[in-house]
Design a protein around this motif. Structure first.
Motif, mmCIF file in Angstrom:
data_model
loop_
_atom_site.group_PDB
_atom_site.id
_atom_site.type_symbol
_atom_site.label_atom_id
_atom_site.label_comp_id
_atom_site.label_asym_id
_atom_site.label_seq_id
_atom_site.Cartn_x
_atom_site.Cartn_y
_atom_site.Cartn_z
ATOM 1 N N VAL A 1 1.588 6.076 5.534
ATOM 2 C CA VAL A 1 1.382 4.651 5.261
ATOM 3 C C VAL A 1 2.670 3.875 5.533
ATOM 4 C CG1 VAL A 1 0.699 2.939 3.525
ATOM 5 C CG2 VAL A 1 -0.503 5.131 3.654
ATOM 6 N N LEU B 1 1.086 11.631 2.575
ATOM 7 C CA LEU B 1 0.225 10.446 2.640
ATOM 8 C C LEU B 1 1.083 9.177 2.578
ATOM 9 C CD1 LEU B 1 -2.532 9.055 2.686
ATOM 10 C CD2 LEU B 1 -2.570 9.276 0.185
ATOM 11 N N ALA B 2 2.028 9.140 1.661
ATOM 12 C CA ALA B 2 2.931 7.983 1.559
ATOM 13 C C ALA B 2 3.698 7.794 2.861
ATOM 14 C CB ALA B 2 3.888 8.163 0.380
ATOM 15 N N ALA C 1 0.772 14.355 -1.338
ATOM 16 C CA ALA C 1 0.900 12.936 -1.708
ATOM 17 C C ALA C 1 2.086 12.294 -0.994
ATOM 18 C CB ALA C 1 1.038 12.799 -3.223
ATOM 19 N N GLU D 1 0.835 -1.206 0.000
ATOM 20 C CA GLU D 1 0.000 0.000 0.000
ATOM 21 C C GLU D 1 0.872 1.258 0.000
ATOM 22 O OE1 GLU D 1 -3.380 2.082 2.869
ATOM 23 O OE2 GLU D 1 -2.769 0.020 3.279
ATOM 24 N N CYS E 1 1.180 4.396 -2.721
ATOM 25 C CA CYS E 1 1.143 5.827 -2.378
ATOM 26 C C CYS E 1 2.365 6.556 -2.933
ATOM 27 C CB CYS E 1 1.056 5.995 -0.867
ATOM 28 S SG CYS E 1 -0.537 5.530 -0.170
#
Length: 193
Positions: free
Chosen positions: A136, A132-133, A129, A40, A44
């Motif tokens: 995760v 967000l990565a 972005a 996942e 990302c």
């Protein structure tokens, strides 16, 4: 050489999946959760690259290396070191991959002013972005550390280090694409009281 010509096999219809060692585990197993979250995170990073490709080619190249390393890391987690002899040498994260991340972090961070507050996730689309990565990757790290605490499990220490460094890299890269921190959105404690 990987060859995938049939995508569905029906072997997971009972809620299990095969590890690289051939052992079957529940899809809810902590090891499967850990390498699934690495996958996942990789997705990302791929999404972040949509925003970095043309505008930040050096960072995009670093992210491409990270995507490949994350696949290596997933393979590392998917083949537990049980001490049993395998027909092949399992892929493991090595110290040089962690060291390369540290060099990339230092390279990007040299032109960024030190922080005086925490950064809110945002600024440019690329930075959002990358944040967000980062979150995760942090989740993948937490799951991998939890897996390593299980008495019957073994986790490569370099894999844990890599996840820790990768999240640091993604934080610094987010600041770099935010005009070296000038476009960062800073947290103001209690601002909306």
């Amino acid at each position: 050489m990987v060859k995938l010509n049939k995508i569905y096999t029906r072997t997971g219809d009972n809620g299990t999946t095969g590890l690289g060692s051939g052992e079957r585990r529940l899809k809810s197993d902590l090891r499967v959760e850990a390498y699934g979250t690495v996958d996942e995170a990789n997705a990302c990073v791929g999404l972040a690259r949509v925003h970095t490709g043309a505008s930040h080619p050096a960072i995009d190249a670093m992210l491409a290396r990270i995507q490949n390393d994350l696949f290596d890391l997933g393979a590392d987690l998917a083949v537990p070191d049980t001490g049993k002899k395998l027909d092949y040498e399992p892929l493991r994260i090595v110290a040089s991959q962690v060291e390369r991340l540290e060099k990339d972090i230092d390279f990007l961070n040299k032109d960024i002013a030190p922080l005086k507050s925490f950064v809110l996730n945002g600024g440019t689309p690329a930075a959002a972005a990358l944040h967000l990565a980062r979150t995760v990757v942090r989740r993948a790290e937490r799951l991998t550390v939890a897996l390593a605490q299980e008495p019957a499990e073994h986790v490569n220490a370099e894999a844990v280090k890599y996840l820790n460094r990768a999240s640091d890299f993604l934080f610094v890269a987010a600041r770099a694409v935010n005009d070296n921190g000038k476009a960062d959105v800073l947290w103001v404690p209690g601002k909306n009281r």
